[in-house]
Scaffold this motif. Structure first.
Motif, PDB file in Angstrom:
ATOM      1  N   VAL A 199       0.807  -1.117  -0.037  1.00 45.86           N
ATOM      2  CA  VAL A 199       0.183   0.144  -0.151  1.00 45.86           C
ATOM      3  C   VAL A 199       0.785   1.335  -0.135  1.00 45.86           C
ATOM      4  CG1 VAL A 199      -1.691   1.304   1.326  1.00 45.86           C
ATOM      5  CG2 VAL A 199      -1.682  -1.080   1.292  1.00 45.86           C
ATOM      6  N   ALA A 200       1.915   1.179   0.621  1.00 53.82           N
ATOM      7  CA  ALA A 200       2.947   2.286   0.620  1.00 53.82           C
ATOM      8  C   ALA A 200       3.540   2.835  -0.893  1.00 53.82           C
ATOM      9  CB  ALA A 200       3.948   2.152   1.590  1.00 53.82           C
ATOM     10  N   LYS A 201       3.551   1.753  -1.624  1.00 55.28           N
ATOM     11  CA  LYS A 201       3.805   2.249  -2.753  1.00 55.28           C
ATOM     12  C   LYS A 201       2.885   2.500  -3.855  1.00 55.28           C
ATOM     13  CE  LYS A 201       8.040  -1.344  -2.290  1.00 55.28           C
ATOM     14  NZ  LYS A 201       8.278  -2.654  -3.054  1.00 55.28           N
ATOM     15  N   TYR A 202       1.584   2.306  -3.333  1.00 50.30           N
ATOM     16  CA  TYR A 202       0.370   2.618  -4.214  1.00 50.30           C
ATOM     17  C   TYR A 202       0.092   4.030  -4.508  1.00 50.30           C
ATOM     18  CZ  TYR A 202      -4.378   2.636  -5.775  1.00 50.30           C
ATOM     19  OH  TYR A 202      -5.738   2.880  -6.479  1.00 50.30           O
ATOM     20  N   VAL A 203      -0.365   4.742  -5.476  1.00 50.25           N
ATOM     21  CA  VAL A 203      -0.505   6.106  -5.726  1.00 50.25           C
ATOM     22  C   VAL A 203      -2.032   6.155  -5.899  1.00 50.25           C
ATOM     23  CG1 VAL A 203       0.224   8.192  -7.417  1.00 50.25           C
ATOM     24  CG2 VAL A 203       1.788   6.011  -6.867  1.00 50.25           C
ATOM     25  N   PRO A 204      -2.481   6.806  -4.850  1.00 46.69           N
ATOM     26  CA  PRO A 204      -3.955   6.884  -5.206  1.00 46.69           C
ATOM     27  C   PRO A 204      -4.423   7.965  -6.237  1.00 46.69           C
ATOM     28  CG  PRO A 204      -3.264   7.458  -2.835  1.00 46.69           C
ATOM     29  CD  PRO A 204      -2.121   7.397  -3.607  1.00 46.69           C
ATOM     30  N   GLU A 205      -5.650   7.891  -6.942  1.00 40.06           N
ATOM     31  CA  GLU A 205      -6.309   8.469  -7.916  1.00 40.06           C
ATOM     32  C   GLU A 205      -6.499   9.961  -7.693  1.00 40.06           C
ATOM     33  OE1 GLU A 205      -9.195   6.188 -10.000  1.00 40.06           O
ATOM     34  OE2 GLU A 205      -7.675   4.624 -10.506  1.00 40.06           O
ATOM     35  N   ASP A 206      -7.194  10.056  -6.279  1.00 43.15           N
ATOM     36  CA  ASP A 206      -7.591  11.442  -5.713  1.00 43.15           C
ATOM     37  C   ASP A 206      -7.278  11.578  -4.336  1.00 43.15           C
ATOM     38  OD1 ASP A 206     -10.105  10.386  -4.597  1.00 43.15           O
ATOM     39  OD2 ASP A 206     -10.505   9.970  -6.748  1.00 43.15           O
ATOM     40  N   PRO A 207      -7.453  12.574  -3.597  1.00 41.37           N
ATOM     41  CA  PRO A 207      -7.312  12.844  -2.241  1.00 41.37           C
ATOM     42  C   PRO A 207      -8.316  11.954  -1.493  1.00 41.37           C
ATOM     43  CG  PRO A 207      -7.355  14.974  -3.316  1.00 41.37           C
ATOM     44  CD  PRO A 207      -7.439  13.904  -4.345  1.00 41.37           C
ATOM     45  N   ASN A 208      -9.523  11.902  -1.943  1.00 45.68           N
ATOM     46  CA  ASN A 208     -10.498  11.033  -1.412  1.00 45.68           C
ATOM     47  C   ASN A 208     -10.142   9.575  -0.926  1.00 45.68           C
ATOM     48  OD1 ASN A 208     -12.263  13.402  -1.186  1.00 45.68           O
ATOM     49  ND2 ASN A 208     -13.271  13.025  -3.263  1.00 45.68           N
TER      50      ASN A 208
END
Length: 821
Positions: free
Chosen positions: A229-238
Motif C-alpha cells: 500500500v505504501a507504494k500505491y499512488v491514489p487517484e485522488d485525495p478522497n
C-alpha cells in the motif's frame, strides 16, 4: 564426552558404482507393483536412502522411472518425497520431466485434498517452458476446488506460471479469475497467498478489499500488505483519506513492525499534501512514544531511530514533548545517545532552560561516553542561539568539575562558542586561563586550548609561557593536529606579544622544519618563508581579521537525510545511512569524497573490500592498485635525489640578543626583516639549505572515480613503475586491519577504492587525481601489497600523467613511510 561425528556414507552405503544403482533400481521395480503387507514401509526406507544420496550431491537420476512408478500410493509421506525428487531432477533433466506429467495430473484429481494440493504445487514447481500447456487445466480446477489449501496452492501456481509465461497467464484469463476469487472467497490463508505472491497481482485487485481483510492476516502478512500500500499512488485525495481511515486502527497494534509499516503508508500517501502531512506527524507521535517505552531495549532502539528521524525533520512539532526524551537510569547507552540528539534538536527558546538543566545532570554520569555526549549537546544548543547567557555559565561550570574528559569536551565547545560569539571572550577566557595545561591530555582539547592561547594572547597574561611549555615538549607530542595548532598559536602570539614570544617562535619553527610529519613540516616552511618577506606580510596571511562563524557545517547533507526518509521502516534508518552505503558496490554509483573526514571514513569503511561485486584477495595478482613509500629522514626532504633540504636544528637558535625587539605588540616593525636576524637562526636566504624545490604536483581533494572506471583504466594502462620499501616496526604493528592505513592515506588526498586480506598479508588499491585535470584524465592508480611479518611493501604505479609520476611517487612514498609515526 563429545558427540560422535555424524555418519557419512561409506563405499558400502554410497552408490559409487553401477552395481549399487542397479540394486536400488531392482528393489524399486519389485516394490512398484507389489501390494504385500509392509510394502509401504520398505518403500519409505528406499525413498529415504535415495533422497539422502541426492542431498549429498550424488546423481541418482537413473532411478527416475522407478521413483515415479512407486509413487502410485496414498501415503502422503511417500508422495512428498517423490515430489521432492521429481522437482529436483526436472529442472536439470527437462526431458525426464515429461515422464511426471501423467502421474502428477492424475494426483491433481485425487480424492484427498492434501495430495491434490501437493501434486499441483509440484506440477507448477517444474518450471519448464515446454510444460506450460499442461499447467492450465490443473490450475483452472485448483482455483475452483472446494478445499482452501488447494485454492491457495493454485493462486501461487498462477504466479509461478506468470513468471514462466506471462502471455499464457493473460491469454487464459487468470487475472480475472483471481480478482473474482479474492472477492468471493473468505479464506484468510488464500488472501495471504495473494500478499506473498507480490505486488504484481496487488494492482489486479481492488486494494481497498485487501485492506478490509488485513485484520484477518498474520502480523507478517499485514506488514507485506502495508508495504504494498505504501507504494500505491491514489487517484485522488478522497482515496487517500479512505485508505488512511481503514488503517487507522493499525496504529494501535501491539506489534511495532505493523505500526511502523502503517506510519510509512501515512507518510507516503500525504507527501504531496503539506497540511495533512503535518497532521500525520501529530497523529503518529503517541503510538511511537508508546512503543519506545514498552518492549525490549532492542525494539525500543529500532522504534526510537525512526522517531529520531522524524524529530530531525520536524523538530518544532516535537518541541512540547521534550520530556519524553529524558534519559532513564535503566536505558542502555545506545538509547541514551539517541535521546540526547533528540533533546538537542527540539530545544528552542521555550524549553532551553529545562533541557540544559537536565543535560547538565548527565555530565556527572558514570558512563563517560554519555557524559561527553551530554556536554556536546549543551554546546550544540548554545550554538543554536537559545539563551546563550545561561548556557555559557553552565559550560564554564563544567571546567570546575576537575574531570579530564569533562574538561576536554568543554574546551572544544568553548572554542566553537567563541568562534560564533566573540563577545563572550572576556568571561570565557577568565575561566579557561585557570585551566592547567598539564591536565589536558586529549588532542582535540589541546588543540582547542592552543587556539584560544593564540587568538586571545593579549587577554591571557600567561599565554607565552604556557606555549613555551608546549614547545619544549614538542618531541613528546604524538598528534600532528596539536603540533600544527601549536605552531599557529605561537605565530599569533608573536604578532601580539613579540618580546615575550620571539625565542619561542624560533624554537617552534626549528622543531616544525625537523618534523617527520609532512603537513607540519610544510606549514613550518610556509611560516618561515612568510616571515622572510616581513612580519606584516606574515600576519596578514597567518592571522587575518576574522568574522564570527554564522553556521557550522552539518555532518549529514539534506540529500542524505531525504534518502534515509524515503527508506523509512528499513535498516537505513537504524544505520542512519542510505542503503547504497552499506550494500554491495554493484548497487552504488560513483562516489565523491567530501571535506568531512568522518563522512569519508564511513563511506570508505562501507565500500572498501569489494570491487565489481568480488571480494579482494591479498594474494590475487589481478587486483587493482599500488602505493609508494618514502624514507623517514626526520629533517631531510629529498625529492628523488635531485634536490634536498636540511632543516635547521634547535642548536641554531642563538644570537637572539643581537636583535632589538619592539617594546610593544602595537609597534611591530614596519620594514621587512630578514628571518635570520629576527629569529637568530643564522641562516642566509641564499644558502643551499634554505631552498627547497617547489612541488610540481597538486592533488585534487575531491576526486570522483567509480569502481568500473577504475578497473577499465587499470586494464588499459601499463605498469609505469614498481618499487619495494621497508616498513618501520611501528607501522607494521599499527597495521592490524585495512582501516588505519586507509584513513592515513586519505589525509594525503590518496583514496582507497578496494582493499582486502588479513594479517600478515594485505592488498590495497589507491587512486588520486591531479588538481584541475580534465574529466577522465590526470589519475594515478596504485597497487600496494604489504607483508606485515616481513615489513615489506611492494607497489605498482599506473598513470596517464607520466611526467608527474616522480612527484606523485614521492608523495605516496612519504605517506606510506610516515604511517604509524
Amino acid at each position: 564426552m563429545p558427540p560422535p561425528p555424524p555418519h557419512r556414507p561409506t563405499s558400502t552405503s554410497t552408490p559409487s558404482g553401477k552395481g549399487e544403482l542397479a540394486e536400488l533400481k531392482t528393489q524399486l521395480r519389485q516394490l512398484a507393483g507389489s501390494r504385500a503387507p509392509g510394502v509401504e514401509d520398505l518403500k519409505r526406507e528406499l525413498y529415504k536412502k535415495v533422497i539422502s544420496y541426492m542431498t549429498i550431491g550424488i546423481d541418482v537420476s537413473p532411478l527416475f522411472s522407478e521413483m515415479v512408478m512407486c509413487s502410485a500410493t496414498s501415503d502422503v509421506v511417500l508422495k512428498k518425497m517423490c515430489y521432492l525428487y521429481v522437482g529436483n531432477y526436472a529442472r536439470v533433466h527437462p526431458d525426464l520431466a515429461l515422464l511426471t506429467i501423467n502421474f502428477l495430473q492424475k494426483d491433481c484429481q485425487d480424492e484427498y485434498p492434501m495430495i491434490r494440493g501437493l501434486a499441483l504445487r509440484s506440477l507448477c514447481s517444474l518450471r519448464v517452458q515446454n510444460l506450460v500447456e499442461y499447467l492450465v487445466g490443473p490450475l483452472r480446477s485448483g482455483l475452483k476446488d472446494t478445499h482452501g489449501y488447494v485454492r491457495t496452492v493454485a493462486v501461487l501456481g498462477v504466479l509461478k506460471l506468470y513468471h514462466i509465461a506471462p502471455n499464457a497467464c493473460k491469454d487464459n484469463d487468470f487475472p480475472a479469475m483471481l480478482k473474482e476469487l479474492i472477492h468471493r472467497d473468505g479464506d484468510s490463508q488464500l488472501h495471504f497467498s495473494f500478499v506473498s505472491g507480490g505486488i504484481q497481482f496487488f494492482y489486479l485487485m481492488n486494494n481497498e478489499h485487501m485492506i478490509y481483510m488485513i485484520k484477518d492476516f498474520s502480523e507478517w502478512a499485514q506488514c507485506l500488505v502495508l508495504e504494498m500500500v505504501a507504494k500505491y499512488v491514489p487517484e485522488d485525495p478522497n482515496e487517500t483519506f479512505d485508505i488512511m481511515n481503514l488503517l487507522e486502527d493499525r496504529l494501535q497494534h501491539a506489534n511495532s513492525a505493523v505500526v511502523l509499516a502503517t506510519i510509512k503508508v501515512f507518510l507516503n500517501l500525504t507527501m504531496s499534501m503539506a497540511d495533512v502531512h503535518q497532521q500525520v506527524y501529530e497523529r503518529i507521535k503517541a503510538p511511537l512514544m508508546t512503543l519506545v517505552s514498552s518492549g525490549s531495549p532492542e525494539q525500543s532502539y529500532a522504534v526510537l531511530c525512526h522517531l529520531h528521524l522524524l524529530v530531525m525533520r520536524a523538530p518544532v512539532l516535537f518541541s512540547s514533548d521534550y520530556k519524553h526524551f529524558y534519559c532513564r537510569y535503566s536505558d542502555p547507552s545506545y538509547i541514551k545517545k539517541l535521546k540526547l540528539e533528540m533533546l538537542t534538536a527540539v530545544a528552542n527558546e521555550n524549553n532551553t532552560y529545562e533541557i540544559v538543566t537536565e543535560l547538565s545532570e548527565y555530565a556527572a554520569n558514570v558512563d563517560v561516553a554519555i557524559a561527553r555526549e551530554s556536554i556536546r549537546a549543551v554546546g550544540k544548543i548554545a550554538l543554536q542561539q537559545y539563551d546563550v547567557n545561561a548556557i555559557v555559565d553552565r559550560l564554564l561550570q563544567f571546567l570546575e568539575m576537575e574531570k579530564d574528559y569533562v574538561t576536554a569536551e568543554t574546551l572544544v565547545l568553548v572554542k566553537d562558542l567563541l568562534r560564533k560569539y566573540p563577545q563572550w571572550s572576556q568571561d570565557c577566557i577568565a575561566v579557561v586561563g585557570n585551566v592547567s595545561s598539564k591536565h589536558v591530555q586529549e588532542p582535540k582539547a589541546k588543540a582547542a586550548l592552543l587556539w584560544m592561547l593564540g587568538e586571545y594572547a593579549l587577554e591571557m597574561p600567561d599565554a607565552p609561557y604556557v606555549l613555551e611549555g608546549f614547545v619544549e615538549s614538542w618531541a613528546e607530542e604524538e598528534s600532528p593536529e596539536v603540533r600544527l595548532e601549536l605552531l599557529t598559536a605561537v605565530a599569533k602570539c608573536f604578532f601580539r606579544r613579540a618580546p615575550e614570544t620571539q625565542k619561542i617562535l624560533g624554537a617552534a619553527l626549528a622543531a616544525a622544519l625537523s618534523d617527520a610529519h609532512q603537513d607540519v613540516h610544510d606549514r613550518g616552511l610556509l611560516y618561515y618563508r612568510l616571515l622572510q618577506h616581513g612580519v606584516e606580510t606574515a600576519e596578514r596571511v597567518i592571522n587575518p581579521p576574522k568574522q564570527a562563524v554564522s553556521v557550522f557545517a552539518d555532518t549529514q547533507s539534506s540529500e542524505i537525510k531525504d534518502r534515509i526518509f524515503d527508506e523509512f521502516n528499513t535498516l537505513a534508518v537504524v544505520y542512519q545511512q542510505p542503503s547504497y552505503m552499506f550494500l554491495d558496490k554493484e548497487h552504488r554509483g560513483a562516489f565523491e569524497f567530501s571535506d568531512d573526514t568522518s563522512t569519508n571514513a564511513s563511506v570508505t569503511e562501507s565500500s572498501e573490500t569489494m570491487l565489481a561485486s568480488q571480494s579482494v584477495d591479498a594474494n590475487d595478482n589481478d587486483l587493482l592498485l599500488s602505493a609508494s613509500e618514502k624514507e623517514d629522514t626526520r629533517g631531510n626532504l629529498v625529492s628523488n635525489g635531485s634536490s634536498s633540504y636540511v632543516a635547521p636544528s634547535n642548536s641554531l637558535i642563538d644570537g637572539l640578543g643581537s636583535f632589538t625587539v619592539p617594546p610593544a605588540a602595537s609597534s611591530l616593525p614596519t620594514a621587512s626583516f630578514a628571518i635570520d636576524d629576527l629569529l637568530g637562526l643564522s641562516l642566509s636566504t641564499n644558502s643551499p639549505e634554505s631552498t627547497l624545490a617547489q612541488p610540481s604536483l597538486v592533488l585534487n581533494a575531491k576526486p570522483a572515480l567509480n569502481p568500473g572506471a577504475f578497473q577499465q583504466k587499470w586494464r588499459q594502462l601499463p605498469v609505469a613503475s614498481t618499487e619495494d620499501y621497508g616498513l618501520s616496526s611501528q607501522a607494521a604493528a599499527n597495521l592490524t586491519g585495512p582501516q588505519p592505513l586507509l584513513k592515513h592515506m586519505q589525509t594525503h588526498l590518496i583514496h582507497c577504492i578496494a582493499s582486502g586480506g588479513q594479517a600478515p598479508n594485505f592488498k590495497f588499491f589507491f587512486f588520486a587525481q591531479k588538481s584541475n585535470a580534465s574529466t577522465g584524465l590526470g589519475y594515478f592508480l596504485v597497487e600496494c601489497i604489504i607483508n606485515v611479518t616481513a615489513r615489506k611493501c611492494t607497489v605498482n604505479y599506473k598513470t596517464d600523467e607520466s611526467d608527474l609520476l616522480e612527484s606523485f611517487a614521492a608523495v605516496f612514498k612519504s605517506a606510506i613511510l610516515n604511517f604509524g609515526v
